[in-house]
Design a protein around this motif. Sequence first.
Motif, PDB file in Angstrom:
ATOM      1  N   SER A 117      -0.999  26.788   8.493  1.00 22.06           N
ATOM      2  CA  SER A 117      -0.062  27.370   7.529  1.00 22.06           C
ATOM      3  C   SER A 117       0.407  26.276   6.593  1.00 22.06           C
ATOM      4  CB  SER A 117       1.136  28.010   8.228  1.00 22.06           C
ATOM      5  OG  SER A 117       1.961  27.009   8.797  1.00 22.06           O
ATOM      6  N   THR A 164       3.396  23.016  -3.165  1.00 23.09           N
ATOM      7  CA  THR A 164       2.429  24.065  -3.479  1.00 23.09           C
ATOM      8  C   THR A 164       2.454  24.361  -4.970  1.00 23.09           C
ATOM      9  OG1 THR A 164       4.018  25.815  -3.009  1.00 23.09           O
ATOM     10  CG2 THR A 164       2.600  25.102  -1.196  1.00 23.09           C
ATOM     11  N   ASN A 180      -1.867  27.992  -1.298  1.00 22.56           N
ATOM     12  CA  ASN A 180      -1.875  28.894  -0.146  1.00 22.56           C
ATOM     13  C   ASN A 180      -3.225  29.587   0.033  1.00 22.56           C
ATOM     14  OD1 ASN A 180       0.771  28.248   0.400  1.00 22.56           O
ATOM     15  ND2 ASN A 180       1.604  30.026  -0.642  1.00 22.56           N
ATOM     16  N   VAL A 225      -5.499  28.386   2.995  1.00 22.11           N
ATOM     17  CA  VAL A 225      -5.232  28.720   4.396  1.00 22.11           C
ATOM     18  C   VAL A 225      -6.246  29.718   4.960  1.00 22.11           C
ATOM     19  CG1 VAL A 225      -3.547  29.678   6.023  1.00 22.11           C
ATOM     20  CG2 VAL A 225      -2.802  28.103   4.236  1.00 22.11           C
TER      21      VAL A 225
END
Length: 159
Positions: free
Chosen positions: A152, A96, A136, A139
């Motif tokens: 997730s 990430t 993130n 998501v």
Amino acid sequence: MSSLAAAQNLNKPKDAIHTEEDWNTWSSVKRGDPYGYAKAESERIVFGMYNDGMLNGCQVTSLNPGFCLGPVLCKAHTKSSCVLIRQMMYNRKYLTFYTYFVDVRDVAKAVVEVLKRPGTEGQRFLLIEDEPHHMNDVVPIAETLFPQYELSIKPFLSP
């Protein structure tokens, strides 16, 4: 075709705006990013050869798309950027970081435009959105589009 990885410099603040003048000086094999290092170095070499007149009149233009997402047209492409979506669907770990996303269809349009438009030689074009986003951030967008999946991202090794 290159990549934003040639220009995105992780020495800058996470919310920094990147431009065609930027070069990735952070990435290296030792730092765990051989991809970014290879993209930046190969682009520097090609532009150096172009500027020194060593390419026998060949024109050089670099398109640097961000993280490409969009329709997948063949199985081989499921191992590219869209692996992010697969990792989300299976709740697996994924690297990430902050990046800029781009629709692969917009990248295709840019390729056609560069080929048609005179005066693009010797230039770099970042194909990115206006602001960087964290991985993130995908998501909740994906959950809205695909409510049938539990999605997730389990981060690991975030630069």
